[in-house]
Structure formats: C-alpha cells, structure tokens
Scaffold this active site. Structure first.
Site, PDB file in Angstrom:
ATOM      1  N   SER A   1       7.952  -7.352 -11.644  1.00  0.00           N
ATOM      2  CA  SER A   1       9.280  -6.778 -11.431  1.00  0.00           C
ATOM      3  C   SER A   1       9.098  -5.516 -10.597  1.00  0.00           C
ATOM      4  O   SER A   1       8.002  -4.944 -10.537  1.00  0.00           O
ATOM      5  CB  SER A   1       9.969  -6.485 -12.765  1.00  0.00           C
ATOM      6  OG  SER A   1       9.121  -5.759 -13.619  1.00  0.00           O
TER       7      SER A   1
ATOM      8  N   GLU B   1      10.830  -1.706  -9.241  1.00  0.00           N
ATOM      9  CA  GLU B   1      11.820  -0.657  -9.536  1.00  0.00           C
ATOM     10  C   GLU B   1      12.170   0.138  -8.283  1.00  0.00           C
ATOM     11  O   GLU B   1      11.295   0.493  -7.508  1.00  0.00           O
ATOM     12  CB  GLU B   1      11.245   0.285 -10.604  1.00  0.00           C
ATOM     13  CG  GLU B   1      12.230   1.357 -11.030  1.00  0.00           C
ATOM     14  CD  GLU B   1      11.751   2.104 -12.262  1.00  0.00           C
ATOM     15  OE1 GLU B   1      11.341   1.453 -13.245  1.00  0.00           O
ATOM     16  OE2 GLU B   1      11.792   3.341 -12.222  1.00  0.00           O
TER      17      GLU B   1
ATOM     18  N   ASP C   1      16.946  12.231 -19.391  1.00  0.00           N
ATOM     19  CA  ASP C   1      16.744  13.686 -19.459  1.00  0.00           C
ATOM     20  C   ASP C   1      17.885  14.328 -18.708  1.00  0.00           C
ATOM     21  O   ASP C   1      18.176  13.927 -17.569  1.00  0.00           O
ATOM     22  CB  ASP C   1      15.427  14.069 -18.766  1.00  0.00           C
ATOM     23  CG  ASP C   1      14.229  13.536 -19.511  1.00  0.00           C
ATOM     24  OD1 ASP C   1      14.146  13.761 -20.724  1.00  0.00           O
ATOM     25  OD2 ASP C   1      13.391  12.885 -18.859  1.00  0.00           O
TER      26      ASP C   1
ATOM     27  N   PHE D   1       4.864  15.289 -10.213  1.00  0.00           N
ATOM     28  CA  PHE D   1       5.729  14.401 -10.969  1.00  0.00           C
ATOM     29  C   PHE D   1       5.122  14.081 -12.350  1.00  0.00           C
ATOM     30  O   PHE D   1       5.806  14.074 -13.364  1.00  0.00           O
ATOM     31  CB  PHE D   1       5.850  13.129 -10.127  1.00  0.00           C
ATOM     32  CG  PHE D   1       6.957  12.212 -10.499  1.00  0.00           C
ATOM     33  CD1 PHE D   1       8.225  12.686 -10.715  1.00  0.00           C
ATOM     34  CD2 PHE D   1       6.724  10.841 -10.598  1.00  0.00           C
ATOM     35  CE1 PHE D   1       9.254  11.822 -11.036  1.00  0.00           C
ATOM     36  CE2 PHE D   1       7.744   9.971 -10.914  1.00  0.00           C
ATOM     37  CZ  PHE D   1       9.006  10.468 -11.137  1.00  0.00           C
TER      38      PHE D   1
ATOM     39  N   HIS E   1       5.098  -4.367 -13.802  1.00  0.00           N
ATOM     40  CA  HIS E   1       6.289  -3.728 -13.224  1.00  0.00           C
ATOM     41  C   HIS E   1       5.803  -2.671 -12.221  1.00  0.00           C
ATOM     42  O   HIS E   1       4.988  -1.824 -12.577  1.00  0.00           O
ATOM     43  CB  HIS E   1       7.079  -3.060 -14.362  1.00  0.00           C
ATOM     44  CG  HIS E   1       8.342  -2.384 -13.928  1.00  0.00           C
ATOM     45  ND1 HIS E   1       9.515  -3.064 -13.672  1.00  0.00           N
ATOM     46  CD2 HIS E   1       8.622  -1.058 -13.719  1.00  0.00           C
ATOM     47  CE1 HIS E   1      10.471  -2.205 -13.337  1.00  0.00           C
ATOM     48  NE2 HIS E   1       9.959  -0.981 -13.348  1.00  0.00           N
TER      49      HIS E   1
HETATM   50  P1  FAD Z   1      13.567   7.919 -26.615  1.00  0.00           P
HETATM   51  O1  FAD Z   1      12.938   6.608 -26.912  1.00  0.00           O
HETATM   52  O2  FAD Z   1      14.841   8.256 -27.292  1.00  0.00           O
HETATM   53  O3  FAD Z   1      12.475   9.042 -26.959  1.00  0.00           O
HETATM   54  C1  FAD Z   1      12.665  10.388 -26.535  1.00  0.00           C
HETATM   55  C2  FAD Z   1      11.850  11.327 -27.424  1.00  0.00           C
HETATM   56  O4  FAD Z   1      12.443  11.377 -28.721  1.00  0.00           O
HETATM   57  C3  FAD Z   1      10.409  10.880 -27.665  1.00  0.00           C
HETATM   58  O5  FAD Z   1       9.612  12.049 -27.718  1.00  0.00           O
HETATM   59  C4  FAD Z   1      10.431  10.203 -29.013  1.00  0.00           C
HETATM   60  O6  FAD Z   1       9.188  10.297 -29.693  1.00  0.00           O
HETATM   61  C5  FAD Z   1      11.512  11.017 -29.732  1.00  0.00           C
HETATM   62  N1  FAD Z   1      12.280  10.230 -30.717  1.00  0.00           N
HETATM   63  C6  FAD Z   1      12.829   9.020 -30.537  1.00  0.00           C
HETATM   64  N2  FAD Z   1      13.505   8.639 -31.667  1.00  0.00           N
HETATM   65  C7  FAD Z   1      13.360   9.656 -32.548  1.00  0.00           C
HETATM   66  C8  FAD Z   1      13.844   9.892 -33.864  1.00  0.00           C
HETATM   67  N3  FAD Z   1      14.588   8.983 -34.501  1.00  0.00           N
HETATM   68  N4  FAD Z   1      13.508  11.070 -34.465  1.00  0.00           N
HETATM   69  C9  FAD Z   1      12.757  11.988 -33.822  1.00  0.00           C
HETATM   70  N5  FAD Z   1      12.282  11.827 -32.555  1.00  0.00           N
HETATM   71  C10 FAD Z   1      12.578  10.675 -31.942  1.00  0.00           C
HETATM   72  N6  FAD Z   1      15.058   8.533 -16.894  1.00  0.00           N
HETATM   73  C11 FAD Z   1      16.273   8.569 -16.274  1.00  0.00           C
HETATM   74  O7  FAD Z   1      16.974   9.577 -16.359  1.00  0.00           O
HETATM   75  N7  FAD Z   1      16.735   7.497 -15.557  1.00  0.00           N
HETATM   76  C12 FAD Z   1      16.017   6.354 -15.445  1.00  0.00           C
HETATM   77  O8  FAD Z   1      16.455   5.408 -14.803  1.00  0.00           O
HETATM   78  C13 FAD Z   1      14.747   6.274 -16.109  1.00  0.00           C
HETATM   79  N8  FAD Z   1      14.011   5.144 -16.079  1.00  0.00           N
HETATM   80  C14 FAD Z   1      12.852   5.073 -16.810  1.00  0.00           C
HETATM   81  C15 FAD Z   1      12.145   3.857 -16.838  1.00  0.00           C
HETATM   82  C16 FAD Z   1      10.964   3.746 -17.559  1.00  0.00           C
HETATM   83  C17 FAD Z   1      10.248   2.412 -17.597  1.00  0.00           C
HETATM   84  C18 FAD Z   1      10.441   4.874 -18.241  1.00  0.00           C
HETATM   85  C19 FAD Z   1       9.133   4.769 -18.985  1.00  0.00           C
HETATM   86  C20 FAD Z   1      11.134   6.076 -18.221  1.00  0.00           C
HETATM   87  C21 FAD Z   1      12.337   6.197 -17.525  1.00  0.00           C
HETATM   88  N9  FAD Z   1      13.096   7.369 -17.496  1.00  0.00           N
HETATM   89  C22 FAD Z   1      14.296   7.421 -16.835  1.00  0.00           C
HETATM   90  C23 FAD Z   1      12.597   8.580 -18.175  1.00  0.00           C
HETATM   91  C24 FAD Z   1      13.183   8.721 -19.595  1.00  0.00           C
HETATM   92  O9  FAD Z   1      14.577   8.831 -19.553  1.00  0.00           O
HETATM   93  C25 FAD Z   1      12.567   9.977 -20.219  1.00  0.00           C
HETATM   94  O10 FAD Z   1      11.198   9.795 -20.440  1.00  0.00           O
HETATM   95  C26 FAD Z   1      13.260  10.490 -21.465  1.00  0.00           C
HETATM   96  O11 FAD Z   1      12.715  11.774 -21.772  1.00  0.00           O
HETATM   97  C27 FAD Z   1      13.051   9.630 -22.698  1.00  0.00           C
HETATM   98  O12 FAD Z   1      13.769   8.489 -22.645  1.00  0.00           O
HETATM   99  P2  FAD Z   1      13.471   7.322 -23.723  1.00  0.00           P
HETATM  100  O13 FAD Z   1      14.458   6.277 -23.520  1.00  0.00           O
HETATM  101  O14 FAD Z   1      12.042   6.948 -23.711  1.00  0.00           O
HETATM  102  O15 FAD Z   1      13.806   8.139 -25.078  1.00  0.00           O
END
Ligand code: FAD
Length: 279
Positions: free
Chosen positions: A9, A11, A102, A209, A259
């Site tokens: 895939s 991106e 973020d 980055f 990916h």
């Molecule tokens: P989560 O899974 O919610 O985790 C965030 C943090 O919270 C982690 O430290 C985790 O340990 C902690 N956490 C989770 N659940 C709990 C809980 N219940 N209690 C306490 N702590 C908890 N960013 C963008 O803005 N746009 C994009 O398009 C984008 N694409 C991405 C694609 C990929 C494949 C990846 C790997 C990252 C991408 N990101 C993107 C970055 C991502 O948004 C950031 O890394 C963000 O900080 C975390 O998102 P997440 O969905 O992993 O968060």
C-alpha cells in the site's frame, strides 16, 4: 498483488497547490504500476487539511484504485465525525486509518475524543462494518506513552475496539517490529500489523522529522547520513541499501504486507522494490 508477491500500500499527503496536485497525479499514475492494494491519504489534525484529504481520496477513487482516508479525532466532536463519515461513505470510501492525531501548536485539545480507541469504537458503533479500519502502531513506542507496556496495552485496546489491521510508524530496526508483533499477539491482538517503510532520500528532513514521531534513526545510519553532507546521490544510494535490507529482513520474517510512506515521490519507492526484485 504487487510484483513482490506481497500486498503493498502507498501513502500520500494532500498537496497544497494545483501544481502539487498535478505532480501527485503523475506520481500516482507511475506508482499504480505496482498494483497497490490501496492508497492512503493523510489528514491534518484539527481539520486543517480535511478538504485536501477528501479531494485527493476522491481523485484516487476516480482513477479506479482503492483509497483509504486517514481520519484523526483530536479536537473533533461526535457530530463532526458523524458528518465526515457520511461524506466518506457517500464518496465510496471503504477504508479508514483511524488516528488520534496531533494538534498543531496553539490549538487547545478540546473535543469529544481522547484516544484513537475512542474513535475506532465510535466508527464501529455508528457505521457497523461499512469501513475497514486501520490503526497506527509504534514498534519503537509512541513518544507520549507512559511506558512501553502501557503503549502496547493501549494498542491492544485500540485493536479490540474494532480495528481490522494496523500500519506501523516507520523504523529502521526490524527487531523492534518483530518484538512488537510478538508482544501484541501475546496480548490477544490477532490482526495483521503491516510495517510502514520510509525510503531515505534526504538527510536533514528525515532526522528532523523522526525526533518528533517516535521513530529512531540508529546512530550508524544517522552518522553516515550526516557524513554525506549535501551529496544527495550518496545519501540516496546508501538509503536504498539500508531500506532494501530492512524490507528483505521483514519479508523473510513473514510480514503480511508492506506500506510505503511515499512522501508524494515515486522514485524512491520504485527503487526499493526493483532492488528487492533483483536480489
Ligand atoms: P493513540 O493510539 O490514541 O495513542 C496516543 C498516545 O496515547 C500513545 O502514547 C498511547 O500510548 C496513549 N494512550 C492511548 N490510549 C490510552 C489510554 N486509554 N490511556 C492512557 N494512554 C493512552 N497524524 C495525523 O495528524 N494525520 C495523519 O494522517 C496521520 N497518519 C498516521 C499514519 C500512521 C500509520 C501512523 C503510525 C501515524 C500517523 N499519524 C498521523 C500520527 C499520529 O496521529 C500521532 O502519532 C499521534 O500522536 C497518535 O495517534 P494514534 O492514533 O496512534 O493515538
């Protein structure tokens, strides 16, 4: 299926200008030759690039290729997420990458979602099985995690909330990936965890980055890259070797798919795949 005999895939990020959109269209046409399983488009937190994301997703769909829309929830409300899901569904999107995201500095957190797991659960509750949901995984640990164990547990919780598969943050150490996958499976995760691969084409951009996003550049790679200074050709040749070796280790270790973070360029991804084919 790609020529690698493994699903791949790709991106992209939404271009900011009409010239960027045209350049990306050409890049996509070149990369479609790889027969990607889907192409995903990133989404800026706070809705900053929502329009661009949806436009790029729409362009990919109109080219007859499956598209995944990234979807971040930080700062969003249930009503805004519901409306965006309806738009994506009406466009024919079937795959989402569900993220917390973020916020750009200067934004207050706010919103009705705290973690990606909240978004996954909400999407499932609202739309049933309409979407294949991908989530993000961090083999080298998310930078804001309280501990490696808490991060892994949060990942398992997010998957169990209804994800179908995961894509990792990029990394250059295959051991971190394999250990993460083993540990996640021990916690009951049973979905494919697809490694995200960032080809190396420049030094300063990658080093800057990576600091912020939970990806480590091993010391030997960092020092070699810094040593090449502005010698772009040497950086590219070294990067190709490093990333091809990494992919080979991953493929030999049985990864379900790969990916590529294309950075809206075709050359680096194509070089890695052709290097792998000739090995
Ligand atoms: P989560 O899974 O919610 O985790 C965030 C943090 O919270 C982690 O430290 C985790 O340990 C902690 N956490 C989770 N659940 C709990 C809980 N219940 N209690 C306490 N702590 C908890 N960013 C963008 O803005 N746009 C994009 O398009 C984008 N694409 C991405 C694609 C990929 C494949 C990846 C790997 C990252 C991408 N990101 C993107 C970055 C991502 O948004 C950031 O890394 C963000 O900080 C975390 O998102 P997440 O969905 O992993 O968060």
């Amino acid at each position: 299926m790609s020529a690698l005999k493994l699903p791949i895939s790709l991106e992209f990020f939404p271009p900011k200008t009409p010239e960027g959109a045209e350049k990306l269209r050409v890049v996509r046409q070149t990369l479609y030759g790889l027969k990607p399983e889907f192409c995903s488009v990133t989404y800026g937190a706070g809705g900053s690039t929502q329009e661009g994301t949806f436009a790029t997703v729409g362009a990919i769909l109109s080219e007859g290729v499956a598209a995944a829309s990234h979807f971040s929830c930080i700062g969003a409300t249930k009503a805004s997420v519901r409306a965006e899901l309806a738009t994506l569904k009406a466009m024919g999107v079937k795959r989402l990458v569900a993220l917390r995201g973020d916020l750009p500095s200067g934004y207050g957190a706010g919103g009705e979602f705290h973690y990606a797991s909240d978004l996954v659960a909400f999407i499932r509750a609202e739309t049933g099985d309409d979407f294949h949901i991908e989530v993000a995984a961090y083999p080298e640990i998310h930078p804001q995690a309280k501990s490696p164990e808490a991060d892994l547990q949060a990942f398992a919780t997010k998957v169990k909330a209804g994800a179908n598969s995961a894509i990792t943050q990029y990394f250059y150490n295959s051991d971190a990936y394999f250990r993460f996958v083993d540990d996640a499976y021990k916690l009951g995760v049973d979905v494919p965890i697809v490694p995200g691969i960032m080809p190396i084409t420049s030094s300063s951009q990658l080093l800057r980055f990576s600091d912020a996003c939970g990806a480590e550049i091993p010391r030997w790679i960092r020092l070699r890259l810094q040593g090449y200074g502005d010698d772009i050709e040497s950086i590219k040749a070294f990067g190709l070797e490093v990333v091809s070796d990494l992919c080979e280790q991953l493929i030999n270790g049985g990864v379900p798919a790969i990916h590529f973070y294309t950075m809206n360029q075709s050359a680096a991804t194509l070089s890695v795949l052709s290097a792998l084919k000739s090995r």
